[in-house]
Scaffold this motif. Structure first.
Motif, PDB file in Angstrom:
ATOM      1  N   HIS A  82       0.857  -1.182   0.000  1.00 40.01           N
ATOM      2  CA  HIS A  82       0.000   0.000   0.000  1.00 40.01           C
ATOM      3  C   HIS A  82       0.892   1.231   0.000  1.00 40.01           C
ATOM      4  O   HIS A  82       2.025   1.193   0.485  1.00 40.01           O
ATOM      5  CB  HIS A  82      -0.915   0.027   1.224  1.00 40.01           C
ATOM      6  CG  HIS A  82      -1.868  -1.132   1.302  1.00 40.01           C
ATOM      7  ND1 HIS A  82      -1.462  -2.382   1.711  1.00 40.01           N
ATOM      8  CD2 HIS A  82      -3.196  -1.232   1.015  1.00 40.01           C
ATOM      9  CE1 HIS A  82      -2.499  -3.204   1.675  1.00 40.01           C
ATOM     10  NE2 HIS A  82      -3.550  -2.537   1.259  1.00 40.01           N
ATOM     11  N   THR A  83       0.392   2.327  -0.534  1.00 36.78           N
ATOM     12  CA  THR A  83       1.182   3.555  -0.559  1.00 36.78           C
ATOM     13  C   THR A  83       1.295   4.141   0.846  1.00 36.78           C
ATOM     14  O   THR A  83       0.540   3.777   1.759  1.00 36.78           O
ATOM     15  CB  THR A  83       0.549   4.612  -1.486  1.00 36.78           C
ATOM     16  OG1 THR A  83      -0.732   4.998  -0.951  1.00 36.78           O
ATOM     17  CG2 THR A  83       0.385   4.077  -2.905  1.00 36.78           C
ATOM     18  N   ARG A  84       2.254   5.064   1.012  1.00 36.05           N
ATOM     19  CA  ARG A  84       2.416   5.736   2.300  1.00 36.05           C
ATOM     20  C   ARG A  84       1.140   6.468   2.703  1.00 36.05           C
ATOM     21  O   ARG A  84       0.743   6.467   3.873  1.00 36.05           O
ATOM     22  CB  ARG A  84       3.572   6.733   2.238  1.00 36.05           C
ATOM     23  CG  ARG A  84       4.953   6.117   2.229  1.00 36.05           C
ATOM     24  CD  ARG A  84       6.023   7.197   2.117  1.00 36.05           C
ATOM     25  NE  ARG A  84       7.354   6.622   2.119  1.00 36.05           N
ATOM     26  CZ  ARG A  84       8.075   6.400   3.210  1.00 36.05           C
ATOM     27  NH1 ARG A  84       7.573   6.731   4.390  1.00 36.05           N
ATOM     28  NH2 ARG A  84       9.286   5.887   3.127  1.00 36.05           N
ATOM     29  N   ASP A  85       0.493   7.115   1.740  1.00 37.23           N
ATOM     30  CA  ASP A  85      -0.738   7.853   2.043  1.00 37.23           C
ATOM     31  C   ASP A  85      -1.820   6.918   2.563  1.00 37.23           C
ATOM     32  O   ASP A  85      -2.549   7.260   3.502  1.00 37.23           O
ATOM     33  CB  ASP A  85      -1.232   8.583   0.793  1.00 37.23           C
ATOM     34  CG  ASP A  85      -0.356   9.770   0.423  1.00 37.23           C
ATOM     35  OD1 ASP A  85       0.439  10.202   1.274  1.00 37.23           O
ATOM     36  OD2 ASP A  85      -0.458  10.256  -0.717  1.00 37.23           O
ATOM     37  N   PHE A  86      -1.942   5.745   1.956  1.00 39.81           N
ATOM     38  CA  PHE A  86      -2.952   4.780   2.403  1.00 39.81           C
ATOM     39  C   PHE A  86      -2.636   4.315   3.819  1.00 39.81           C
ATOM     40  O   PHE A  86      -3.511   4.298   4.698  1.00 39.81           O
ATOM     41  CB  PHE A  86      -2.989   3.582   1.455  1.00 39.81           C
ATOM     42  CG  PHE A  86      -4.130   2.633   1.712  1.00 39.81           C
ATOM     43  CD1 PHE A  86      -5.271   2.676   0.929  1.00 39.81           C
ATOM     44  CD2 PHE A  86      -4.058   1.686   2.735  1.00 39.81           C
ATOM     45  CE1 PHE A  86      -6.324   1.799   1.156  1.00 39.81           C
ATOM     46  CE2 PHE A  86      -5.109   0.810   2.972  1.00 39.81           C
ATOM     47  CZ  PHE A  86      -6.239   0.861   2.176  1.00 39.81           C
ATOM     48  N   GLU A  87      -1.381   3.944   4.064  1.00 36.29           N
ATOM     49  CA  GLU A  87      -0.997   3.460   5.391  1.00 36.29           C
ATOM     50  C   GLU A  87      -1.151   4.537   6.454  1.00 36.29           C
ATOM     51  O   GLU A  87      -1.666   4.262   7.549  1.00 36.29           O
ATOM     52  CB  GLU A  87       0.448   2.964   5.357  1.00 36.29           C
ATOM     53  CG  GLU A  87       0.650   1.691   4.580  1.00 36.29           C
ATOM     54  CD  GLU A  87       2.063   1.155   4.716  1.00 36.29           C
ATOM     55  OE1 GLU A  87       2.241  -0.066   4.627  1.00 36.29           O
ATOM     56  OE2 GLU A  87       2.991   1.968   4.921  1.00 36.29           O
ATOM     57  N   ASP A  88      -0.724   5.749   6.153  1.00 38.66           N
ATOM     58  CA  ASP A  88      -0.812   6.826   7.132  1.00 38.66           C
ATOM     59  C   ASP A  88      -2.263   7.163   7.455  1.00 38.66           C
ATOM     60  O   ASP A  88      -2.604   7.459   8.608  1.00 38.66           O
ATOM     61  CB  ASP A  88      -0.088   8.068   6.622  1.00 38.66           C
ATOM     62  CG  ASP A  88       1.422   7.874   6.562  1.00 38.66           C
ATOM     63  OD1 ASP A  88       1.919   6.900   7.146  1.00 38.66           O
ATOM     64  OD2 ASP A  88       2.092   8.705   5.912  1.00 38.66           O
ATOM     65  N   THR A  89      -3.119   7.133   6.436  1.00 45.81           N
ATOM     66  CA  THR A  89      -4.545   7.388   6.671  1.00 45.81           C
ATOM     67  C   THR A  89      -5.154   6.303   7.539  1.00 45.81           C
ATOM     68  O   THR A  89      -5.906   6.582   8.481  1.00 45.81           O
ATOM     69  CB  THR A  89      -5.297   7.471   5.331  1.00 45.81           C
ATOM     70  OG1 THR A  89      -4.778   8.553   4.559  1.00 45.81           O
ATOM     71  CG2 THR A  89      -6.785   7.701   5.555  1.00 45.81           C
ATOM     72  N   ALA A  90      -4.835   5.044   7.250  1.00 40.24           N
ATOM     73  CA  ALA A  90      -5.352   3.929   8.053  1.00 40.24           C
ATOM     74  C   ALA A  90      -4.887   4.040   9.501  1.00 40.24           C
ATOM     75  O   ALA A  90      -5.671   3.838  10.440  1.00 40.24           O
ATOM     76  CB  ALA A  90      -4.918   2.603   7.447  1.00 40.24           C
ATOM     77  N   ALA A  91      -3.605   4.363   9.702  1.00 39.83           N
ATOM     78  CA  ALA A  91      -3.070   4.488  11.057  1.00 39.83           C
ATOM     79  C   ALA A  91      -3.744   5.624  11.814  1.00 39.83           C
ATOM     80  O   ALA A  91      -4.048   5.498  13.007  1.00 39.83           O
ATOM     81  CB  ALA A  91      -1.556   4.701  11.003  1.00 39.83           C
ATOM     82  N   TRP A  92      -3.991   6.751  11.133  1.00 31.37           N
ATOM     83  CA  TRP A  92      -4.675   7.890  11.777  1.00 31.37           C
ATOM     84  C   TRP A  92      -6.095   7.502  12.174  1.00 31.37           C
ATOM     85  O   TRP A  92      -6.566   7.823  13.264  1.00 31.37           O
ATOM     86  CB  TRP A  92      -4.691   9.077  10.825  1.00 31.37           C
ATOM     87  CG  TRP A  92      -5.195  10.348  11.442  1.00 31.37           C
ATOM     88  CD1 TRP A  92      -4.492  11.295  12.122  1.00 31.37           C
ATOM     89  CD2 TRP A  92      -6.565  10.809  11.436  1.00 31.37           C
ATOM     90  NE1 TRP A  92      -5.314  12.311  12.532  1.00 31.37           N
ATOM     91  CE2 TRP A  92      -6.595  12.044  12.128  1.00 31.37           C
ATOM     92  CE3 TRP A  92      -7.754  10.296  10.916  1.00 31.37           C
ATOM     93  CZ2 TRP A  92      -7.771  12.761  12.305  1.00 31.37           C
ATOM     94  CZ3 TRP A  92      -8.932  11.019  11.104  1.00 31.37           C
ATOM     95  CH2 TRP A  92      -8.922  12.234  11.792  1.00 31.37           C
TER      96      TRP A  92
END
Length: 213
Positions: A82-92
């Motif tokens: 997954h892209t960084r944006d996808f992972e960061d959004t999921a983590a948030w």
């Protein structure tokens, strides 16, 4: 970007890495490639469309770590699908709602959300970095979060000066807080001069500078 292909449910974005230099996830930069393959990464949705990023990437015969590894790409972390944006959004989102709700919102599976959050936590809370952060603590916040539908809890300690999570332990009792203070050691407890807490299932921890009677 090479091309964008639309289908009924998906947008496929094909990109190409321009640099002739290969960067290994260990940080070493070289030019010796081992082979090539095409990889895909799930990105954040665009409206009703799922977005997938695709690129041809090389494997690096790395002299730095002595391994053959896939080159690092700017839009995703090493080994991620997954892209960084996808992972960061999921983590948030996981900090604010259940993993099941996050999976539904991002149109993925609970197992996917769980795996990427675990991987991000492991990456950010590696032991050497955690030890460094513990040596610099002065003002901390202690909080608790529930998981598994509220049946289990985690006690989390945050550095107020940096905003970073520095310690996590299962449980919500005074025992969890005492375990953290024991981890700091006498010198670490002396450095702490402010503690804020919102834990409801624990009695207040002993003063960082007090000694057991």
């Amino acid at each position: 970007m090479e091309k964008v292909v639309f289908s009924a449910t998906q947008i496929l974005v094909s990109v190409r890495l321009r640099s002739r230099r290969l960067r290994c996830p260990c940080g070493h930069v070289g030019r010796a490639s081992y082979d090539r393959s095409q990889r895909s990464w799930r990105h954040l949705d665009l409206g009703r469309f799922k977005v997938v990023v695709r690129a041809q990437v090389r494997r690096v015969d790395c002299r730095g770590c002595g391994r053959v590894r896939t080159e690092q790409v700017p839009w995703a972390r090493p080994g991620a699908r997954h892209t960084r944006d996808f992972e960061d959004t999921a983590a948030w989102l996981v900090r604010r709602m259940s993993k099941a709700a996050v999976a539904t919102l991002l149109r993925t599976s609970w197992n996917t959300v769980d795996a990427l959050v675990r991987r991000l936590v492991a990456a950010h809370l590696d032991l050497p970095a955690t030890a460094d952060r513990l040596r610099q603590l002065a003002r901390i916040g202690v909080d608790e979060i529930a998981y598994r539908k509220g049946r289990k809890f985690l006690t989390i300690v945050t550095d107020h000066d940096t905003g970073h999570v520095v310690w996590i332990r299962e449980g919500r009792t005074q025992t969890a807080l005492i375990a953290f203070l024991d981890t700091l050691g006498a010198a670490g407890r002396q450095r702490i001069h402010a503690i804020s807490t919102s834990t409801s299932g624990a009695t207040p921890p002993p003063s960082p500078t007090s000694t057991p009677s």
